[in-house]
Design a protein around this motif. Structure first.
Motif, mmCIF file in Angstrom:
data_model
loop_
_atom_site.group_PDB
_atom_site.id
_atom_site.type_symbol
_atom_site.label_atom_id
_atom_site.label_comp_id
_atom_site.label_asym_id
_atom_site.label_seq_id
_atom_site.Cartn_x
_atom_site.Cartn_y
_atom_site.Cartn_z
ATOM 1 N N ALA A 246 31.036 32.310 47.611
ATOM 2 C CA ALA A 246 32.155 31.804 48.416
ATOM 3 C C ALA A 246 31.990 32.211 49.876
ATOM 4 O O ALA A 246 32.174 31.392 50.779
ATOM 5 N N LEU A 247 31.613 33.455 50.116
ATOM 6 C CA LEU A 247 31.411 33.927 51.489
ATOM 7 C C LEU A 247 30.256 33.198 52.164
ATOM 8 O O LEU A 247 30.358 32.797 53.326
ATOM 9 N N GLU A 248 29.165 33.024 51.441
ATOM 10 C CA GLU A 248 27.992 32.338 52.007
ATOM 11 C C GLU A 248 28.282 30.880 52.353
ATOM 12 O O GLU A 248 27.637 30.303 53.219
ATOM 13 N N ASN A 249 29.267 30.307 51.673
ATOM 14 C CA ASN A 249 29.657 28.920 51.917
ATOM 15 C C ASN A 249 30.897 28.824 52.801
ATOM 16 O O ASN A 249 31.609 27.831 52.777
ATOM 17 N N LYS A 250 31.138 29.872 53.555
ATOM 18 C CA LYS A 250 32.234 29.918 54.534
ATOM 19 C C LYS A 250 33.620 29.831 53.922
ATOM 20 O O LYS A 250 34.571 29.386 54.576
ATOM 21 N N GLY A 251 33.752 30.270 52.651
ATOM 22 C CA GLY A 251 35.080 30.381 52.063
ATOM 23 C C GLY A 251 35.875 31.428 52.823
ATOM 24 O O GLY A 251 35.320 32.414 53.304
ATOM 25 N N GLN A 252 37.165 31.212 52.931
ATOM 26 C CA GLN A 252 38.034 32.123 53.670
ATOM 27 C C GLN A 252 38.913 32.924 52.712
ATOM 28 O O GLN A 252 39.174 32.502 51.588
ATOM 29 N N ASP A 253 39.378 34.075 53.210
ATOM 30 C CA ASP A 253 40.299 34.923 52.451
ATOM 31 C C ASP A 253 39.781 35.188 51.037
ATOM 32 O O ASP A 253 40.533 35.115 50.058
ATOM 33 N N VAL A 254 38.503 35.501 50.934
ATOM 34 C CA VAL A 254 37.901 35.787 49.633
ATOM 35 C C VAL A 254 38.433 37.137 49.151
ATOM 36 O O VAL A 254 38.472 38.113 49.902
ATOM 37 N N MET A 255 38.857 37.157 47.902
ATOM 38 C CA MET A 255 39.481 38.360 47.339
ATOM 39 C C MET A 255 39.086 38.497 45.876
ATOM 40 O O MET A 255 39.005 37.502 45.156
ATOM 41 N N VAL A 256 38.859 39.736 45.446
ATOM 42 C CA VAL A 256 38.623 40.037 44.036
ATOM 43 C C VAL A 256 39.775 40.926 43.582
ATOM 44 O O VAL A 256 40.087 41.927 44.225
ATOM 45 N N LEU A 257 40.414 40.548 42.492
ATOM 46 C CA LEU A 257 41.591 41.261 41.995
ATOM 47 C C LEU A 257 41.341 41.727 40.567
ATOM 48 O O LEU A 257 41.022 40.921 39.686
ATOM 49 N N ASP A 258 41.497 43.020 40.346
ATOM 50 C CA ASP A 258 41.344 43.622 39.021
ATOM 51 C C ASP A 258 42.678 43.486 38.287
ATOM 52 O O ASP A 258 43.685 44.054 38.706
ATOM 53 N N VAL A 259 42.683 42.711 37.201
ATOM 54 C CA VAL A 259 43.901 42.508 36.416
ATOM 55 C C VAL A 259 43.772 43.079 35.001
ATOM 56 O O VAL A 259 44.519 42.698 34.101
ATOM 57 N N CYS A 260 42.841 43.998 34.819
ATOM 58 C CA CYS A 260 42.618 44.610 33.491
ATOM 59 C C CYS A 260 43.896 45.217 32.922
ATOM 60 O O CYS A 260 44.130 45.151 31.722
ATOM 61 N N GLY A 261 44.703 45.817 33.793
ATOM 62 C CA GLY A 261 45.918 46.470 33.337
ATOM 63 C C GLY A 261 47.063 45.520 33.031
ATOM 64 O O GLY A 261 48.069 45.921 32.454
ATOM 65 N N GLN A 262 46.920 44.251 33.414
ATOM 66 C CA GLN A 262 48.000 43.299 33.225
ATOM 67 C C GLN A 262 47.785 42.345 32.054
ATOM 68 O O GLN A 262 48.740 41.768 31.557
ATOM 69 N N THR A 263 46.548 42.158 31.628
ATOM 70 C CA THR A 263 46.280 41.170 30.580
ATOM 71 C C THR A 263 45.011 41.516 29.811
ATOM 72 O O THR A 263 44.099 42.123 30.363
ATOM 73 N N ALA A 264 44.987 41.115 28.566
ATOM 74 C CA ALA A 264 43.779 41.273 27.754
ATOM 75 C C ALA A 264 42.923 40.012 27.798
ATOM 76 O O ALA A 264 41.849 39.967 27.224
ATOM 77 N N GLU A 265 43.385 38.978 28.478
ATOM 78 C CA GLU A 265 42.668 37.713 28.540
ATOM 79 C C GLU A 265 41.434 37.784 29.424
ATOM 80 O O GLU A 265 40.433 37.149 29.142
ATOM 81 N N PHE A 266 41.527 38.506 30.544
ATOM 82 C CA PHE A 266 40.419 38.578 31.489
ATOM 83 C C PHE A 266 40.514 39.857 32.295
ATOM 84 O O PHE A 266 41.534 40.551 32.272
ATOM 85 N N ASP A 267 39.429 40.180 32.999
ATOM 86 C CA ASP A 267 39.348 41.418 33.770
ATOM 87 C C ASP A 267 39.620 41.211 35.255
ATOM 88 O O ASP A 267 40.313 42.013 35.874
ATOM 89 N N LEU A 268 39.030 40.164 35.815
ATOM 90 C CA LEU A 268 39.073 39.982 37.261
ATOM 91 C C LEU A 268 39.357 38.544 37.643
ATOM 92 O O LEU A 268 38.960 37.609 36.942
ATOM 93 N N PHE A 269 40.027 38.392 38.783
ATOM 94 C CA PHE A 269 40.185 37.103 39.438
ATOM 95 C C PHE A 269 39.370 37.143 40.717
ATOM 96 O O PHE A 269 39.290 38.182 41.379
ATOM 97 N N VAL A 270 38.821 36.006 41.082
ATOM 98 C CA VAL A 270 38.225 35.832 42.406
ATOM 99 C C VAL A 270 39.000 34.689 43.050
ATOM 100 O O VAL A 270 39.180 33.634 42.430
#
Length: 135
Positions: free
Chosen positions: A27-51
């Motif tokens: 995303a950064l290499e393709n000039k994506g803006q406001d790139v963020m990685v969010l750890d949601v391990c503590g909120q759900t068992a469905e997934f670990d991270l959002f980008v």
């Protein structure tokens, strides 16, 4: 000691971080803006991270989406489980099981404000992942 993943595809949180880092880097290499990685391990068992990333056009969002798929498949040997929103291109969701990548246009990202919805998640600084945010 690494925290075990509780996600659908439990390869461990470190593996999820590799996927998320690779997606954020694309995303950064393709000039994506406001790139963020969010750890949601503590909120759900469905997934670990959002980008999250914002693109300025349909073409840019498609390019980011396609390159993320390419890098995660060829470099990490991972397969996307699903994709939503590609045709409309306001909000593209790439599902990799333990990592979910959200690519938005600016208006849609602001409207849905997933960062607030998942406010209990822990943002992971891009520098911690070895990435340099776009200026």
């Amino acid at each position: 000691m690494a925290q075990p993943s509780r996600a659908i595809r439990p390869h461990g949180v470190e593996y999820s971080r590799k996927l998320a880092t690779a997606a954020a880097k694309v995303a950064l290499e393709n000039k994506g803006q406001d790139v963020m990685v969010l750890d949601v391990c503590g909120q759900t068992a469905e997934f670990d991270l959002f980008v999250f990333a914002t693109g300025s056009s349909r073409r840019q969002l498609h390019a980011i989406s396609e390159q993320i798929d390419d890098v995660l498949e060829k470099t990490l040997g991972d397969q996307r489980l699903g994709i939503e929103g590609y045709q409309d291109s306001h909000w593209i969701v790439l599902d990799y099981g333990s990592v979910v990548i959200h690519l938005f246009d600016e208006e849609t990202r602001e409207y849905y404000d997933l960062e607030s919805l998942w406010a209990d998640g822990k943002p992971i600084p891009l520098e911690e992942l070895g990435l340099k945010p776009n200026a």
